[in-house]
Write an enzyme that holds these catalytic residues in place. Structure first.
Site, PDB file in Angstrom:
ATOM      1  N   HIS A  99       3.689   4.435  -6.822  1.00 42.08           N
ATOM      2  CA  HIS A  99       4.453   5.683  -6.711  1.00 42.08           C
ATOM      3  C   HIS A  99       5.790   5.420  -6.001  1.00 42.08           C
ATOM      4  O   HIS A  99       5.951   4.420  -5.298  1.00 42.08           O
ATOM      5  CB  HIS A  99       3.649   6.740  -5.956  1.00 42.08           C
ATOM      6  N   ASP A 397       0.083   1.144  -3.408  1.00 41.36           N
ATOM      7  CA  ASP A 397       0.203  -0.243  -2.916  1.00 41.36           C
ATOM      8  C   ASP A 397      -1.155  -0.931  -2.886  1.00 41.36           C
ATOM      9  O   ASP A 397      -1.267  -2.093  -3.240  1.00 41.36           O
ATOM     10  CB  ASP A 397       0.889  -0.284  -1.533  1.00 41.36           C
TER      11      ASP A 397
END
Ligand SMILES: *[C@@H]1O[C@H](CO)[C@@H](O)[C@H](O)[C@H]1NC(C)=O
Ligand SMILES: *[C@@H]1O[C@H](CO)[C@@H](O)[C@H](O)[C@H]1NC(C)=O
Ligand SMILES: *[C@@H]1O[C@H](CO)[C@@H](O)[C@H](O)[C@H]1NC(C)=O
Ligand SMILES: *[C@@H]1O[C@H](CO)[C@@H](O)[C@H](O)[C@H]1NC(C)=O
Length: 513
Positions: A99, A397
């Site tokens: 994102h 992540d």
């Protein structure tokens, strides 16, 4: 049973997020200017005296690396996506993104939260010509098909004061730009999806967080401006690992646990870091352990990436009202970032994370491999069996870092905001001619993957020959590209070598010590 599994999963994912957010880091890839590195390292790193800088490799610069991590969208997006040998045909593209820029997930005790407006406006920088059309298009989102809870998530960030973890306008712009770049690379150059694409040719999946959903939609709008909502289905992944129905893996959790212990030992052995936390806590008037628990680097990254001054103690007493020391500083921040970088290097040497990563990334890679193989074998031509020629996974992540590690791309560094990892499937010109006849006769097993190649790109860089499954293939040999077969056997078997196993099942359920 199912509910229990889901609960355990939530716990595991929570732990993962906590640990990995803590270890945000970015490995520099650009050579440093030595004099600048020398200047910058003065004073910020008293522990490491480096008198012979001109002969040593350039000193790592945590601040420059952090600029990379922010991924400011004010530069034109470049990349080698869609570049290949002439006459090769692009068959499919599978993309995973992290994102875009987001508001912190944690706040630092006794400080004011950063002031960021999470509504979208073309009057504010950074902006993009697609921003207003994107906003209008999202208003029509009710026409799309939404899996599970996705339909009830906001399709745009829209709080005048950002909520925790909310995607910012910067995050939206980063992905509009990614999408626009991929449109030039794949649609304009290679006609990957024609105007009348079928619903099955596009696969979009995301976790149930608004920031991943909105990031995915922004990329999609950049890629297919004004796409037809009625043809779109957005699927939800319950786990941040995108492991679908194969999430159960006890060895994975064991390796993660070991890695966390290693990380803890590394951290407490770093006296400069410990001193810095004590100093920061004193500055703010909070207990050191409370400050540490609040993961201050997450909030500081947000201040840094948005050029906001670092936070100051909000409860200054009369005695220290004039005290300039009541604020956190770039020196504090640089120490934490330096330690994260050291931790990343030690992590690679220890190898525990790589083992965790192989098991964490396998389900997603297995799914990707299966899809690419079906396309390579020509199955997508059967009616009703069309395959996703463009697949997008909008992730975190903690999804992308294990994927990079499992592929042997640890040197690519910690995933920055709006990072993109791309798998491209190509066929050689010979296959095109031969394919027509063989489609009718049915291809022979084994032979039919000849002439099928894979490319792997990360943030636009071609890293195919850095991957664990292709670094032995010489670019200058008679194989100018990496055979798809290498990838398939890596995913199905070879990737488990590192955990002394030959399959996911075996690797997950063997006793490890
Ligand atoms: C891009 O934006 C960042 C942050 O606002 C700034 O530091 C940098 O100088 C800008 N770069 C260019 C080329 O404008
Ligand atoms: C954002 O929120 C405001 C106030 O709640 C609302 O009026 C506006 O229509 C929303 N905008 C979008 C694009 O959802
Ligand atoms: C891997 O993919 C194959 C083929 O789609 C499937 O049969 C198998 O169950 C998958 N394995 C895992 C562990 O996801
Ligand atoms: C794999 O086997 C080798 C040799 O038996 C051993 O040294 C190594 O520790 C094992 N690795 C793992 C991850 O179990």
């Amino acid at each position: 049973m199912l509910a229990q599994n889901r609960f355990i999963l939530v716990l595991v994912v929570g732990a993962l997020l906590a640990v990995l957010s803590f270890s945000l880091q970015y490995l520099h890839l650009i050579p440093t200017n030595t004099t600048m590195a020398a200047k910058r390292s003065q004073g910020k790193n008293r522990k490491r005296v480096n008198p012979v800088l001109h002969t040593d490799p350039p000193a790592p610069d945590p601040i420059r690396d952090t600029h990379q991590y922010c991924n400011y969208p004010n530069l034109t997006e470049h990349g080698w996506e869609g570049h290949s040998l002439p006459d090769y045909k692009l068959l499919s593209v599978q993309v995973m993104i992290r994102h875009g820029d987001r508001y912190p997930l944690y706040s630092i005790p006794k400080t004011k939260k950063p002031t960021i407006d999470c509504t979208l406006s073309d009057k504010r920088k950074p902006s993009h010509s697609l921003l207003n059309p994107f906003i209008s298009h999202m208003a029509l989102g009710g026409r799309g098909h939404w899996d599970a809870s996705l339909g009830s998530l906001p399709r745009l960030p829209n709080h005048s004061s950002c909520e925790m973890g909310e995607l910012t306008q910067t995050g939206i712009i980063q992905h509009l730009k990614n999408g626009d770049h991929l449109r030039q690379a794949y649609i304009k150059r290679h006609n990957l999806l024609t105007a009348n694409w079928l619903p099955r040719q596009l696969w979009v999946e995301t976790t149930g967080k608004s920031r991943t959903l909105q990031s995915g939609l922004a990329l999609l709008f950049g890629f297919l401006p004004h796409f037809d909502w009625t043809r779109l289905t957005v699927r939800q992944q319950w786990s941040t690992l995108f492991c679908g129905s194969s999430c159960d893996c006890s060895a994975r959790n064991w390796y993660l646990d070991q890695e966390q212990h290693r990380q803890y030992r590394q951290r407490i052995a770093d006296t400069e870091l410990e001193r810095t936390y004590v100093a920061m806590a004193k500055t703010l008037g909070v207990a050191t352990k409370n400050l540490r628990a609040a993961n201050p680097v997450d909030a500081l990254l947000c201040h840094f990436c948005h050029s906001l001054p670092f936070p100051c103690s909000s409860s200054r007493t009369i005695a220290n009202a004039q005290d300039e020391e009541a604020c956190l500083t770039i020196q504090h921040f640089a120490v934490i970032r330096r330690q994260q970088k050291d931790d990343e290097l030690e992590r690679r040497e220890a190898g525990l994370y790589r083992r965790y990563a192989v098991l964490a990334a396998h389900p997603y890679l297995n799914h990707t491999a299966a899809r690419l193989e079906r396309i390579a074998r020509g199955r997508q031509f059967r009616k009703g069996k069309e395959e996703a020629v463009f697949a997008l996974a909008s992730a975190h992540d903690v999804t992308m870092a294990p994927l990079l590690s499992a592929l042997g791309l640890e040197g690519a560094g910690f995933p920055r905001f709006a990072a993109r990892l791309v798998f491209e499937l190509w066929s050689s010109p010979e296959v095109k001619d031969k394919g027509k006849n063989e489609k009718i006769r049915g291809r022979k097993r084994g032979k039919e993957l000849d002439g099928m190649f894979i490319r792997v790109l990360y943030n636009g860089k071609d890293l195919t020959f850095d991957t664990a499954f292709c670094h032995d293939n010489n670019r200058h040999s008679d194989q100018p590209l990496c055979p798809l077969g290498n990838f398939l056997s890596f995913v199905r078997k070879d990737m488990f070598n590192i955990v002394n196993a030959t399959s996911y099942e075996q690797a997950c359920h063997q006793t490890v010590q």
